[in-house]
Design an enzyme around this catalytic site. Structure first.
Site, short mmCIF file in Angstrom:
data_model
loop_
_atom_site.label_atom_id
_atom_site.label_comp_id
_atom_site.label_asym_id
_atom_site.label_seq_id
_atom_site.Cartn_x
_atom_site.Cartn_y
_atom_site.Cartn_z
N GLY A 353 -30.76 71.76 -12.08
CA GLY A 353 -29.87 72.65 -12.81
C GLY A 353 -29.23 73.65 -11.88
N PRO A 354 -28.27 74.40 -12.36
CA PRO A 354 -27.56 75.38 -11.52
C PRO A 354 -28.47 76.53 -11.13
CG PRO A 354 -26.88 75.56 -13.81
CD PRO A 354 -27.75 74.34 -13.74
N GLY A 356 -30.21 80.13 -10.87
CA GLY A 356 -30.43 81.24 -11.78
C GLY A 356 -30.93 80.88 -13.16
N VAL A 357 -31.26 79.60 -13.39
CA VAL A 357 -31.74 79.22 -14.73
C VAL A 357 -33.25 79.27 -14.84
CG1 VAL A 357 -29.71 77.82 -15.23
CG2 VAL A 357 -31.68 76.78 -14.13
N GLY A 358 -33.96 79.59 -13.74
CA GLY A 358 -35.41 79.75 -13.81
C GLY A 358 -36.20 78.56 -13.36
N LYS A 359 -35.66 77.73 -12.47
CA LYS A 359 -36.40 76.54 -12.03
C LYS A 359 -37.63 76.91 -11.20
CE LYS A 359 -32.91 74.81 -9.83
NZ LYS A 359 -31.98 75.94 -10.08
N SER A 675 -14.13 62.58 -14.30
CA SER A 675 -14.12 63.23 -15.61
C SER A 675 -12.81 63.97 -15.87
CB SER A 675 -15.28 64.22 -15.73
OG SER A 675 -15.17 65.23 -14.76
N LYS A 718 -20.83 71.16 -19.65
CA LYS A 718 -19.39 71.32 -19.87
C LYS A 718 -19.11 72.02 -21.20
CE LYS A 718 -18.15 67.30 -17.08
NZ LYS A 718 -17.57 65.93 -17.04
#
Length: 786
Positions: A353-354, A356-359, A675, A718
């Site tokens: 994931g990008p 800052g998402v808490g990985k 896409s 998206k």
């Protein structure tokens, strides 16, 4: 005034004579003036006198010393020699005729002025330095002579005997009649030499002490060996300790056998050799590993889920996977099926994931929920395979790999190991670390993982591996096949507000030394920070915004403002300035030829504006915006589709038979991916019809030459980006309709998501309706402007 004397001149090639010196001079063809002077003196009542001067290659000497011939004799070898005593300085004048073959010159003796106080002080300083130098050489007799000299001029000329002065320096002294100037020079030279002596002596003392220490240690070791031999303890030092430690340690059988073999080598090795040190380091590493230590997993699935929910908001997929892992292990334990080291008993999850998402922080929560120890292994930028598998023991400075070190650091054989930034592992001539991770992350193989340094099997099957990555495409396929991918696509605005209220705000209040009674942030303020001052998939910028607000609140409280300080939506401008992110879709799509697309980047989902323009010139398509090959092909396909099928959608394709320019802004950022096809078709159709694209519409999907809309990836990211950008209607490929199950319900409620199978459906709904009829002049002007 001193009388000028006429004296024979003797030039010495390798000696500079100063007043007061007594030097021997061998008599040969070059020293004929000495013989002539001696003969001339033999005829008179005074000793033979001549002028000594250094032989100079660059110029004629200007100063010399008046010397007398004290004695003429022979050396033990039979060579004739004369002993000369130097007297006063004399300036050398012009040559004059004289008897014999000698060169006769006029010599004017230099009168020595009386020494003043400055010269006397310099002489005393110089005397002290000279005595200090002589004391280091134990030249006590010379010291007595120096102490007896009272004349400053005589003391300065004493430097003629100094071995540390060069001939050039002595010549300078000869040519310096002033006593004070001479003393200044010799004092500076003597001090430099004394400093060099101190440094040399310090280095020699250090070397001598090091040698003495090694010799003393060698002697003590030999004595200790002799004592051990007399007592019957002839084993090398330390080998018995290692044997006892290995026998007492709880090691697997194969590891114990390997360790005992190394202990045998240590017993036979010399303590002075390097091999003994390598063996000790290896044994210490093996004995420090927690071979038999395992923590007990929690069996309370509900409690573990509550821990995960308390530490992180959302991320239900990851929480469900960890809860399932716990539930299966609890059932195996109940039925007696728990086998330590069994194949496939571990878990390998890849959190993608990008930023800052808490990985990364999720790994600690997983370890907390499982009741296991946690250790993090940073893989970003690692390019050496030995960092994973360890170095061969034959290399100097060999160490075990990061996996072994992580197990040793955790202190148990079943920790939670977080492999951070696994997508940023590189490769070069030292190997491919990603390939070395294949065995580590394969649940069917890692029960016999072999580190190059240990060279014994290490069971990793009970380790819970968590890998984090920003971009899934950067992970090699073979490595990705070993992991179970869990995608963290980012947070909605409601999620960000909840995270800020539950996790970020309390943490930043503590860091700013503020309490909830001193500052009150409204929900509208949190929502504005999340929506108008940050635009990201994670919450890092949101936390930085909160920290900035709280720092300014702390400053105001320190300046006398009364608590509590209320921060609402209206006050944010004073703390954070103007909003940085406002909806721009309506502005960008207000003219024909601009369509809003959706893309996935390393920082999460984002909107992508595609602009099309037509101009007079040769028919063709020009692309800009640092596009990759896939997007270039999509642009060509989009143009070909409209030229072939535009009439089916009531599109006049004549405006497309011109010089076309397709641009994707933010040209400094590389863009690629399948896409953007439908977005390019819509932008070109808008250009051809002169009808702008509806401002609230965004789209994603690839298109074929027949207009079919192909599926894409990253639907959730998206749609989150579309919501952040202010879009309300989103077209996605019909074959991606199943991916809507992963999208949060609040996002689906805020967006009108329309799955489409043909690009014609998008053209029918995305373009603004035909404008009312206007006079031909205005229509022509408007079309030209478009």
């Amino acid at each position: 005034m001193t009388d000028v004397q006429t004296l024979p001149l003797l030039s010495l090639a390798d000696t500079v004579v100063l007043p007061g010196m007594v030097v021997p001079v061998e008599l040969d063809a070059d020293t004929r003036p000495v013989v002539d002077a001696a003969r001339a003196a033999a005829d008179g009542d005074t000793p033979a006198t001549l002028l000594l001067a250094p032989r100079l290659a660059d110029r004629y000497p200007t100063y010399g010393v008046i010397a007398t011939v004290e004695q003429i004799g022979r050396l033990p070898g039979g060579a004739p020699v004369a002993v000369l005593r130097a007297g006063d300085r004399a300036r050398i004048g012009s040559g004059v005729p004289g008897p014999g073959a000698a060169l006769w010159v006029e010599a004017e003796p230099v009168e020595q002025a009386a020494a003043d106080e400055a010269a006397t002080a310099l002489a005393e300083d110089y005397r002290k330095v000279v005595i200090a130098i002589l004391q280091r050489r134990n030249a006590w007799q010379v010291i007595d002579n120096v102490q007896r000299i009272t004349d400053p001029s005589e003391l300065a000329d004493l430097a003629g005997w100094a071995p540390y002065l060069s001939d050039e320096q002595k010549r300078e002294l000869l040519e310096t009649p002033d006593v004070e100037e001479r003393l200044t020079r010799v004092l500076a030279w003597a001090r430099e030499h004394f400093a060099e002596l101190e440094v040399t002596e310090k280095i020699s003392e250090d070397v001598r002490e090091g040698m003495d220490k090694r010799q003393r240690e060698f002697l003590l070791r030999e004595q200790l060996a002799a004592i051990r031999k007399e007592l019957g303890e002839d084993e090398p030092e330390g080998a018995d300790d290692y044997r006892g430690r290995v026998e007492a340690a709880d090691l697997p059988d194969d590891v114990r056998a390997a360790a005992l073999r190394e202990v045998g080598k240590l017993e036979r090795a010399s303590d002075q050799g390097p091999e003994a040190g390598w063996i000790r380091t290896w044994l210490d590493t093996v004995l420090e590993l927690p071979w038999s230590v395992r923590t007990t997993d929690t069996t309370d699935v509900v409690a573990a889920r509550s821990v995960l929910d308390a530490d992180h908001h959302g991320l239900d997929d990851v929480k469900d996977r960890i809860t399932e892992f716990l539930a299966v292990r609890a059932r195996r334990a109940e039925r007696g099926l728990e086998v330590v080291g069994g194949r496939g008993s571990g878990a390998v999850l890849a959190l993608v994931g990008p930023p800052g998402v808490g990985k990364t922080s999720l790994g600690e929560s997983v370890a907390h929920a499982l009741g296991r120890r946690f250790v993090r292994v940073a893989l970003g930028g690692v390019r050496d395979e030995a960092e994973v598998r360890g170095h061969r023991r034959t290399y100097v400075g060999a160490l075990p790999g990061r996996i072994v070190r992580a197990i040793s650091e955790a202190g148990s054989m079943n920790p939670v190991v977080l492999l951070d930034e696994i997508d940023k592992v590189g490769s070069d001539y030292r190997g491919d670390p990603a390939a070395a991770l294949l065995e580590v992350l394969d649940p069917a193989q890692n029960h016999t993982f072999r580190d190059h340094y240990l060279e014994v099997d290490l069971d990793l099957s009970d380790v819970v591996f968590l890998a984090t990555a920003n971009v899934l495409e950067s992970i090699p396929d073979a490595l990705l096949d070993r992991m179970e991918v869990v995608t963290l696509d980012g947070y909605t605005e409601d999620d960000k507000v909840a995270i800020a209220r539950t996790h970020l705000l309390p943490r930043q209040l503590e860091r700013a030394a503020l309490s909830e009674d001193e500052v009150v942030l409204s929900g509208e303020a949190l929502r504005s920070i999340a929506g108008q001052y940050t635009r990201e998939a994670g919450v890092r910028q949101l936390e930085r915004g909160l920290a900035r607000v709280l720092r300014k609140v702390a400053t105001r409280l320190a300046s006398g403002t009364e608590a509590p300080v209320a921060v609402g939506d209206a006050e944010l401008r004073d703390y954070l300035g103007r909003p940085r992110f406002l909806p721009e879709t309506a502005e960008r799509t207000s003219v024909p030829g601009v369509a809003t697309g959706l893309a996935v980047t390393g920082a999460g989902g984002d909107v992508l504006f595609i602009e099309a323009s037509a101009m007079d010139g040769e028919r063709g398509l020009h692309l800009t915006g640092q596009l990759g090959e896939v997007m270039k092909e999509s642009a060509t396909i989009a143009l070909s589709y409209l030229r072939a099928h535009g009439s089916e959608h009531d599109i006049d394709v004549a405006p497309l038979d011109r010089s076309l320019h397709l641009h994707v802004p933010a040209g400094a950022v590389p863009k690629d991916g399948p896409s953007a096809g439908v977005t390019m078709v819509t932008a070109l159709a808008s250009l051809a019809t002169g009808r702008p694209v509806r401002a609230e519409v965004a789209m994603t999907g690839e298109v074929t030459l027949n207009g079919r809309v192909l599926p894409i990836g990253g639907v959730k990211q998206k749609l989150l980006a579309a919501q952040r950008a202010g879009a309300t209607t989103v077209f996605i490929p019909q074959r991606n309709e199943a991916d809507l199950d992963d999208v949060p319900s609040e996002v689906l409620e805020a967006l009108d998501v329309r799955p489409v199978a043909d690009v014609g459906e998008i053209l029918a709904l995305a373009l603004e309706p035909v404008a009312p009829a206007v006079p031909d002049t205005h229509r022509a002007a408007g079309f030209t402007a478009a």
